[in-house]
Motif scaffolding. Structure first.
Motif, PDB file in Angstrom:
ATOM      1  N   ASP A   1      25.509  37.580  -2.198  1.00 39.16           N
ATOM      2  CA  ASP A   1      26.130  38.750  -2.805  1.00 39.16           C
ATOM      3  C   ASP A   1      26.399  38.501  -4.290  1.00 39.16           C
ATOM      4  OD1 ASP A   1      26.402  40.350  -0.383  1.00 39.16           O
ATOM      5  OD2 ASP A   1      27.842  38.811   0.237  1.00 39.16           O
ATOM      6  N   PRO A   2      26.274  39.546  -5.112  1.00 37.90           N
ATOM      7  CA  PRO A   2      26.418  39.382  -6.562  1.00 37.90           C
ATOM      8  C   PRO A   2      27.859  39.492  -7.033  1.00 37.90           C
ATOM      9  CG  PRO A   2      25.745  41.618  -6.079  1.00 37.90           C
ATOM     10  CD  PRO A   2      25.841  40.914  -4.748  1.00 37.90           C
ATOM     11  N   VAL A   3      28.731  38.670  -6.466  1.00 41.92           N
ATOM     12  CA  VAL A   3      30.157  38.749  -6.778  1.00 41.92           C
ATOM     13  C   VAL A   3      30.542  37.576  -7.669  1.00 41.92           C
ATOM     14  CG1 VAL A   3      32.498  38.795  -5.850  1.00 41.92           C
ATOM     15  CG2 VAL A   3      30.636  39.931  -4.607  1.00 41.92           C
ATOM     16  N   LEU A   4      31.059  37.887  -8.849  1.00 41.33           N
ATOM     17  CA  LEU A   4      31.551  36.877  -9.775  1.00 41.33           C
ATOM     18  C   LEU A   4      33.076  36.869  -9.691  1.00 41.33           C
ATOM     19  CD1 LEU A   4      31.242  34.859 -12.125  1.00 41.33           C
ATOM     20  CD2 LEU A   4      31.183  36.819 -13.677  1.00 41.33           C
ATOM     21  N   ASP A   5      33.624  35.854  -9.046  1.00 38.91           N
ATOM     22  CA  ASP A   5      35.074  35.701  -8.903  1.00 38.91           C
ATOM     23  C   ASP A   5      35.541  34.697  -9.952  1.00 38.91           C
ATOM     24  OD1 ASP A   5      37.692  35.085  -8.170  1.00 38.91           O
ATOM     25  OD2 ASP A   5      37.291  35.352  -6.031  1.00 38.91           O
ATOM     26  N   ARG A   6      35.969  35.215 -11.080  1.00 42.16           N
ATOM     27  CA  ARG A   6      36.308  34.340 -12.204  1.00 42.16           C
ATOM     28  C   ARG A   6      37.455  33.396 -11.872  1.00 42.16           C
ATOM     29  NH1 ARG A   6      34.245  35.700 -17.324  1.00 42.16           N
ATOM     30  NH2 ARG A   6      32.911  37.559 -17.296  1.00 42.16           N
ATOM     31  N   GLY A   7      38.446  33.890 -11.134  1.00 38.93           N
ATOM     32  CA  GLY A   7      39.580  33.038 -10.809  1.00 38.93           C
ATOM     33  C   GLY A   7      39.183  31.863  -9.945  1.00 38.93           C
ATOM     34  N   ALA A   8      38.384  32.133  -8.896  1.00 41.04           N
ATOM     35  CA  ALA A   8      37.969  31.064  -7.992  1.00 41.04           C
ATOM     36  C   ALA A   8      37.093  30.039  -8.709  1.00 41.04           C
ATOM     37  CB  ALA A   8      37.226  31.654  -6.794  1.00 41.04           C
ATOM     38  N   LEU A   9      36.143  30.510  -9.504  1.00 44.04           N
ATOM     39  CA  LEU A   9      35.243  29.586 -10.190  1.00 44.04           C
ATOM     40  C   LEU A   9      35.986  28.772 -11.234  1.00 44.04           C
ATOM     41  CD1 LEU A   9      33.144  31.261  -8.656  1.00 44.04           C
ATOM     42  CD2 LEU A   9      31.704  31.185 -10.689  1.00 44.04           C
ATOM     43  N   SER A  10      36.917  29.382 -11.931  1.00 39.96           N
ATOM     44  CA  SER A  10      37.698  28.643 -12.924  1.00 39.96           C
ATOM     45  C   SER A  10      38.505  27.531 -12.263  1.00 39.96           C
ATOM     46  CB  SER A  10      38.628  29.603 -13.671  1.00 39.96           C
ATOM     47  OG  SER A  10      39.376  28.920 -14.654  1.00 39.96           O
ATOM     48  N   THR A  11      39.096  27.843 -11.103  1.00 39.17           N
ATOM     49  CA  THR A  11      39.875  26.829 -10.372  1.00 39.17           C
ATOM     50  C   THR A  11      38.986  25.679  -9.926  1.00 39.17           C
ATOM     51  OG1 THR A  11      41.470  28.493  -9.621  1.00 39.17           O
ATOM     52  CG2 THR A  11      41.332  26.450  -8.348  1.00 39.17           C
ATOM     53  N   ARG A  12      37.771  25.994  -9.491  1.00 38.16           N
ATOM     54  CA  ARG A  12      36.851  24.942  -9.034  1.00 38.16           C
ATOM     55  C   ARG A  12      36.366  24.080 -10.193  1.00 38.16           C
ATOM     56  NH1 ARG A  12      33.639  29.066  -4.992  1.00 38.16           N
ATOM     57  NH2 ARG A  12      35.456  29.481  -3.648  1.00 38.16           N
ATOM     58  N   ILE A  13      36.153  24.678 -11.359  1.00 33.76           N
ATOM     59  CA  ILE A  13      35.797  23.871 -12.529  1.00 33.76           C
ATOM     60  C   ILE A  13      36.961  22.960 -12.914  1.00 33.76           C
ATOM     61  CG2 ILE A  13      35.193  23.944 -14.980  1.00 33.76           C
ATOM     62  CD1 ILE A  13      33.645  26.512 -14.443  1.00 33.76           C
ATOM     63  N   ASP A  14      38.189  23.472 -12.843  1.00 30.08           N
ATOM     64  CA  ASP A  14      39.372  22.634 -13.091  1.00 30.08           C
ATOM     65  C   ASP A  14      39.362  21.413 -12.179  1.00 30.08           C
ATOM     66  OD1 ASP A  14      40.345  24.407 -14.984  1.00 30.08           O
ATOM     67  OD2 ASP A  14      41.758  25.377 -13.617  1.00 30.08           O
ATOM     68  N   ALA A  15      39.124  21.648 -10.881  1.00 28.29           N
ATOM     69  CA  ALA A  15      39.142  20.561  -9.906  1.00 28.29           C
ATOM     70  C   ALA A  15      38.033  19.562 -10.181  1.00 28.29           C
ATOM     71  CB  ALA A  15      39.017  21.129  -8.492  1.00 28.29           C
ATOM     72  N   TYR A  16      36.830  20.053 -10.486  1.00 28.76           N
ATOM     73  CA  TYR A  16      35.701  19.152 -10.761  1.00 28.76           C
ATOM     74  C   TYR A  16      35.974  18.310 -11.999  1.00 28.76           C
ATOM     75  CZ  TYR A  16      30.844  17.594 -11.236  1.00 28.76           C
ATOM     76  OH  TYR A  16      29.706  16.828 -11.332  1.00 28.76           O
ATOM     77  N   THR A  17      36.507  18.929 -13.037  1.00 26.82           N
ATOM     78  CA  THR A  17      36.810  18.211 -14.274  1.00 26.82           C
ATOM     79  C   THR A  17      37.792  17.069 -14.007  1.00 26.82           C
ATOM     80  OG1 THR A  17      36.431  20.231 -15.551  1.00 26.82           O
ATOM     81  CG2 THR A  17      37.684  18.495 -16.631  1.00 26.82           C
ATOM     82  N   GLN A  18      38.790  17.337 -13.197  1.00 33.39           N
ATOM     83  CA  GLN A  18      39.766  16.293 -12.890  1.00 33.39           C
ATOM     84  C   GLN A  18      39.151  15.207 -12.005  1.00 33.39           C
ATOM     85  OE1 GLN A  18      43.527  17.823 -11.625  1.00 33.39           O
ATOM     86  NE2 GLN A  18      44.518  15.818 -11.642  1.00 33.39           N
ATOM     87  N   GLU A  19      38.340  15.602 -11.018  1.00 37.49           N
ATOM     88  CA  GLU A  19      37.698  14.616 -10.139  1.00 37.49           C
ATOM     89  C   GLU A  19      36.801  13.661 -10.920  1.00 37.49           C
ATOM     90  OE1 GLU A  19      35.601  17.092  -7.464  1.00 37.49           O
ATOM     91  OE2 GLU A  19      37.410  17.814  -6.441  1.00 37.49           O
ATOM     92  N   GLN A  20      36.159  14.152 -11.960  1.00 37.95           N
ATOM     93  CA  GLN A  20      35.258  13.319 -12.758  1.00 37.95           C
ATOM     94  C   GLN A  20      36.004  12.449 -13.771  1.00 37.95           C
ATOM     95  OE1 GLN A  20      31.886  13.177 -12.058  1.00 37.95           O
ATOM     96  NE2 GLN A  20      32.498  14.486 -10.354  1.00 37.95           N
ATOM     97  N   GLY A  21      37.314  12.617 -13.865  1.00 35.27           N
ATOM     98  CA  GLY A  21      38.105  11.791 -14.764  1.00 35.27           C
ATOM     99  C   GLY A  21      38.146  12.276 -16.200  1.00 35.27           C
TER     100      GLY A  21
END
Length: 411
Positions: A217-237
Motif C-alpha cells: 500500500d502507498p502509505v507514508l507514515d512519517r511518524g512511524a518512519l521517523s521513530t524507526r530511523i531514531d531507533a536505527y541511529t541509536q542502535e548503530q552507535g
C-alpha cells in the motif's frame, strides 16, 4: 527547413521549452547547453530550486558510455569504492564504485553552467501544447519543441506495489567512523514489507540514513518512519534522538510506484499531448524494480541533444518509441517484481534479495543498470528458490494490484 510559428507580440519565444526542472529536465538542458549551445532553451520549474529535495545514487558502471559519464562529470558528488549489504543470513562487502548527488548540488551546478535566460524557477505551468507553454498568470512561451519532464504520475493502467521511503541527513558531534555505504541493511525488523535501511557516509561527521519499504500500500507514515530511523541511529552507535549527539540537517520522503505489469500503450495514450515530448519518469524511463532513473535520464538527454534540430512532433514520436523499447527491454524486472509482491510473504520478501546478493558482483551491477544478460537472468532464477515455486507461478499469471494514489499519515 523547419517551419517556425510566428509568436504574438506578448509571447516570449524560445526554440526548446523544457517543463520540469527535476533530474530529467535539468539533464536535457545541460546536454543541449554542452552539445548545442547555439539553441535557445528555457527550463521552467514550479519550485524555487532545480531538482526539488532529492538524492540520486548510482553505480559508476551504470554510465558505461564515455559520453554518459562526461555529462555527469561536472556535478559535485560523493563517491566511494565499495559498499556493504546485510541480511539475516550474512553480510557482504562488494567493490563497485558508488556515487551520490544531492539536489542542492544539482541546482548549484546547473546554475553555474546554464545561462540566466535558460533557468526559470518559481514558474507554474497551467497548460502546454506542441507550440508552447502557458504559465500561471497567462504568460505564453512559444517554442519549436516542448518537452514535458514534470515527473511520474499514478496510472490505473499499471499494476504493482510501492517503494515508500524516508531519508534523514544527520551531522554527528563526533566522527561516526563509517567508511563505506550500506546499500541494503535488511537485517532489521521488516514491519510487514521488504524493509531495508540505506546509509551513506557523506563526510566524517555526516550521514544520510534512509528507511525504505517495498509495501503493498502507498502509505507514508512519517511518524512511524521517523521513530524507526531514531531507533536505527541509536542502535548503530551514532547517537540518541533529542540529545546533542547529532543534528538533523536535511530530510526527504516519498512514495514511488514499483511497476510489475499493465498496459504501457494505454498509459502513453492517456498521458500523450500531441507533438509534446514526454521524458523522464513521466515518459516511463524508470527501472521498474529499483525505481532508479538517473542512467535513463542521462541517455535520454543525450539522445535529445543529438537530434535537437528535429521538429517537436518528430522528437515526440522518437522519444515515445524509445520509451516503448525501454518498457519491452525491462520486462524481466517487472516479472521479478511480480514475484516479490505476489509470491513472498511480506516479512519474508527480503529473502529474494538475500539470494540475489550472493551472486557475482558484475551481475549485480548489470542488474541495477537494467542491462542483465540472458545468462544473468537465468542465474538469478536458478538454485534454491527464495519463494515457493507454486506461488511464483501464481504471481506471474495474476494481474496484480492496480496502483492507487499515494497517501500520507502522521502517528
Amino acid at each position: 527547413m523547419v517551419a517556425r510559428t510566428k509568436p504574438s507580440p506578448a509571447d516570449t519565444r524560445t526554440e526548446i521549452a523544457i517543463v520540469g526542472g527535476g533530474l530529467a529536465g535539468g539533464l536535457i538542458a545541460l546536454a543541449l547547453r554542452r552539445l548545442r549551445p547555439e539553441i535557445p532553451v528555457m527550463l521552467i520549474e514550479q519550485g524555487e530550486v532545480l531538482g526539488g529535495n532529492h538524492r540520486w545514487s548510482w553505480f559508476a558502471s551504470d554510465l558505461a558510455a564515455p559520453e554518459s559519464a562526461a555529462l555527469m562529470a561536472g556535478f559535485r558528488t560523493a563517491e566511494w569504492q565499495g559498499y556493504e549489504v546485510r541480511f539475516p543470513a550474512y553480510a557482504r562487502q562488494l567493490g563497485s564504485q558508488y556515487r551520490s548527488l544531492a539536489s542542492s548540488d544539482f541546482d548549484a551546478s546547473l546554475r553555474r553552467e546554464l545561462s540566466q535566460a535558460t533557468i526559470h524557477t518559481g514558474r507554474g505551468v497551467t497548460a502546454l501544447d506542441a507550440q508552447g507553454v502557458t504559465l500561471d498568470g497567462g504568460e505564453r512561451i512559444s517554442a519549436r519543441m516542448v518537452i514535458d519532464c514534470r515527473g511520474a504520475v499514478t496510472s490505473e493502467h499499471f499494476r504493482g506495489g510501492w517503494q515508500v521511503f524516508m531519508g534523514r541527513h544527520i551531522r554527528t558531534r563526533q566522527p561516526h567512523g563509517v567508511a563505506r555505504p550500506t546499500i541494503m541493511d535488511a537485517a532489521v525488523r521488516q514491519h510487514g514489507a521488504f524493509r531495508f535501511v540505506y546509509t551513506l557516509p557523506l563526510g566524517a561527521n555526516d550521514l544520510f540514513i534512509e528507511d525504505t519499504y517495498y509495501a503493498d500500500d502507498p502509505v507514508l507514515d512519517r511518524g512511524a518512519l521517523s521513530t524507526r530511523i531514531d531507533a536505527y541511529t541509536q542502535e548503530q552507535g551514532w547517537g540518541a534522538a533529542g540529545s546533542d549527539d547529532f543534528e538533523i540537517v536535511g530530510h526527504e520522503a516519498g512514495v514511488l510506484p514499483v511497476i510489475t505489469g499493465g498496459s504501457f500503450a494505454d498509459y502513453q495514450a492517456d498521458q500523450r499531448v500531441d507533438g509534446v515530448v514526454m521524458a523522464g519518469a513521466r515518459g516511463g524511463f524508470v527501472h521498474p524494480l529499483t525505481s532508479y532513473t538517473l542512467p535513463f535520464a542521462v541517455e535520454t538527454a543525450l539522445a535529445i541533444a543529438a537530434d535537437a534540430d528535429l521538429p517537436g512532433a518528430q522528437m515526440a514520436a522518437l522519444i515515445e518509441q524509445r520509451a516503448r523499447r525501454h518498457w519491452s527491454r525491462t520486462r524481466y524486472y517487472r516479472m521479478l517484481g511480480s514475484m516479490l509482491f505476489g509470491a513472498a510473504e511480506p516479512d519474508l520478501r527480503y529473502r529474494i534479495f538475500e539470494h540475489f546478493y550472493r551472486l557475482d558482483e558484475d551481475l549485480v551491477e548489470r542488474f541495477y543498470a537494467a542491462r542483465s544478460t540472458l545468462p544473468d537472468k537465468a542465474r538469478i532464477l536458478i538454485g534454491k528458490p527464495p519463494v515457493p515455486v507454486s506461488k511464483a507461478i501464481q504471481a506471474l499469471i495474476t494481474p496484480g494490484r492496480p496502483l492507487a494514489a499515494p497517501q500520507e499519515t502522521r502517528t
